[in-house]
Design an enzyme around this catalytic site. Structure first.
Site, PDB file in Angstrom:
ATOM      1  N   ASN A  24     112.820  18.786  -1.019  1.00 47.14           N
ATOM      2  CA  ASN A  24     112.390  19.018  -2.392  1.00 47.14           C
ATOM      3  C   ASN A  24     110.957  19.549  -2.323  1.00 47.14           C
ATOM      4  O   ASN A  24     110.312  19.512  -1.278  1.00 47.14           O
ATOM      5  CB  ASN A  24     112.530  17.759  -3.257  1.00 47.14           C
ATOM      6  N   VAL A  33     120.193  15.163   2.480  1.00 46.30           N
ATOM      7  CA  VAL A  33     119.724  15.617   3.792  1.00 46.30           C
ATOM      8  C   VAL A  33     118.237  15.306   3.951  1.00 46.30           C
ATOM      9  O   VAL A  33     117.791  14.840   5.008  1.00 46.30           O
ATOM     10  CB  VAL A  33     119.993  17.133   3.971  1.00 46.30           C
ATOM     11  N   ASP A  34     117.457  15.556   2.925  1.00 47.44           N
ATOM     12  CA  ASP A  34     116.009  15.345   2.973  1.00 47.44           C
ATOM     13  C   ASP A  34     115.683  13.902   3.344  1.00 47.44           C
ATOM     14  O   ASP A  34     114.917  13.633   4.273  1.00 47.44           O
ATOM     15  CB  ASP A  34     115.409  15.719   1.614  1.00 47.44           C
ATOM     16  N   SER A 134     121.146  23.462  -0.911  1.00 47.01           N
ATOM     17  CA  SER A 134     121.430  23.428  -2.357  1.00 47.01           C
ATOM     18  C   SER A 134     122.854  23.032  -2.721  1.00 47.01           C
ATOM     19  O   SER A 134     123.183  22.949  -3.899  1.00 47.01           O
ATOM     20  CB  SER A 134     121.077  24.760  -3.039  1.00 47.01           C
ATOM     21  N   GLY A 136     124.345  20.172  -2.240  1.00 45.59           N
ATOM     22  CA  GLY A 136     124.492  18.747  -2.526  1.00 45.59           C
ATOM     23  C   GLY A 136     124.036  18.436  -3.932  1.00 45.59           C
ATOM     24  O   GLY A 136     124.590  18.948  -4.911  1.00 45.59           O
ATOM     25  N   ILE A 137     122.959  17.666  -4.036  1.00 41.53           N
ATOM     26  CA  ILE A 137     122.498  17.219  -5.354  1.00 41.53           C
ATOM     27  C   ILE A 137     121.952  18.348  -6.218  1.00 41.53           C
ATOM     28  O   ILE A 137     121.793  18.170  -7.419  1.00 41.53           O
ATOM     29  CB  ILE A 137     121.461  16.075  -5.236  1.00 41.53           C
ATOM     30  N   TYR A 138     121.693  19.517  -5.628  1.00 37.60           N
ATOM     31  CA  TYR A 138     121.225  20.652  -6.427  1.00 37.60           C
ATOM     32  C   TYR A 138     122.388  21.409  -7.059  1.00 37.60           C
ATOM     33  O   TYR A 138     122.178  22.389  -7.778  1.00 37.60           O
ATOM     34  CB  TYR A 138     120.333  21.572  -5.608  1.00 37.60           C
TER      35      TYR A 138
END
Length: 181
Positions: A24, A33-34, A134, A136-138
């Site tokens: 992010n 992942v982050d 991007s 996943g949660i994006y």
């Protein structure tokens, strides 16, 4: 010529010169992942990220309440830190765009891959492991994320010898495999 391989698994378990983090903009860790990369890589990654943040120009980062929170990495850009305890020399952090139904942000997503490869070239990395940035949660649709990722890596001039897409589940792996043909 760059070889592209697909692996189904956990990117934090990969051995590569550089592992790409779907970060992010704060560079301070997060979910998906982050968060996994920060947890597995240990505190050295966060320490490097804090130093990087201090060197970045002020951005328009805001908290969920709208309060300015300082500096951050722009969407589509990439920077590198140590890999800490990961089996890699570097982590390349790139900020993917959130998917939007109203605005085409495909160029920003492609930029994540191009910029990550540019940073890898500057570092001298020969093997690079990417997640599905991007996807996943994006909220980026898997098929479109795979199409953009594969096409961008295939079209980007780089000295990286091997790009490995490390894909967490079978559905994502199949989408990337379809576009790699």
């Amino acid at each position: 010529m760059t070889t592209i391989r697909l692996v189904q698994g956990d990117i934090t378990q990969e051995s590569a010169d550089a592992i790409v983090n779907a970060a992010n903009s704060s560079l301070l860790g997060g979910g998906g992942v982050d968060g996994a990369i920060h947890r597995r890589g240990g505190p050295a990654i966060l320490a490097d990220c804090r130093k990087l943040r201090a060197s970045l120009p002020h951005s328009r980062l805001r908290s969920s309440g709208g309060t300015p929170i300082g500096k951050g990495l722009a969407t589509g850009r990439a920077v590198a830190t140590t890999a800490g305890e990961l089996d890699a020399r570097w982590v390349i952090h790139t900020v993917g765009p959130r998917h939007s139904g109203e605005e085409d942000r495909s160029a920003l997503l492609a930029s994540c891959y191009r910029e990550s490869l540019r940073v890898a070239d500057e570092l001298g990395a020969r093997t690079v492991a990417f997640p599905a940035v991007s996807a996943g949660i994006y909220g980026w649709p898997i098929d479109d994320a795979a199409r953009i990722a594969v096409a961008t890596v295939q079209e980007t001039r780089t000295v990286v010898e091997e790009v490995r897409f490390v894909l967490f589940d079978d559905r994502t792996y199949r989408a990337f495999a379809q576009h790699l043909r």
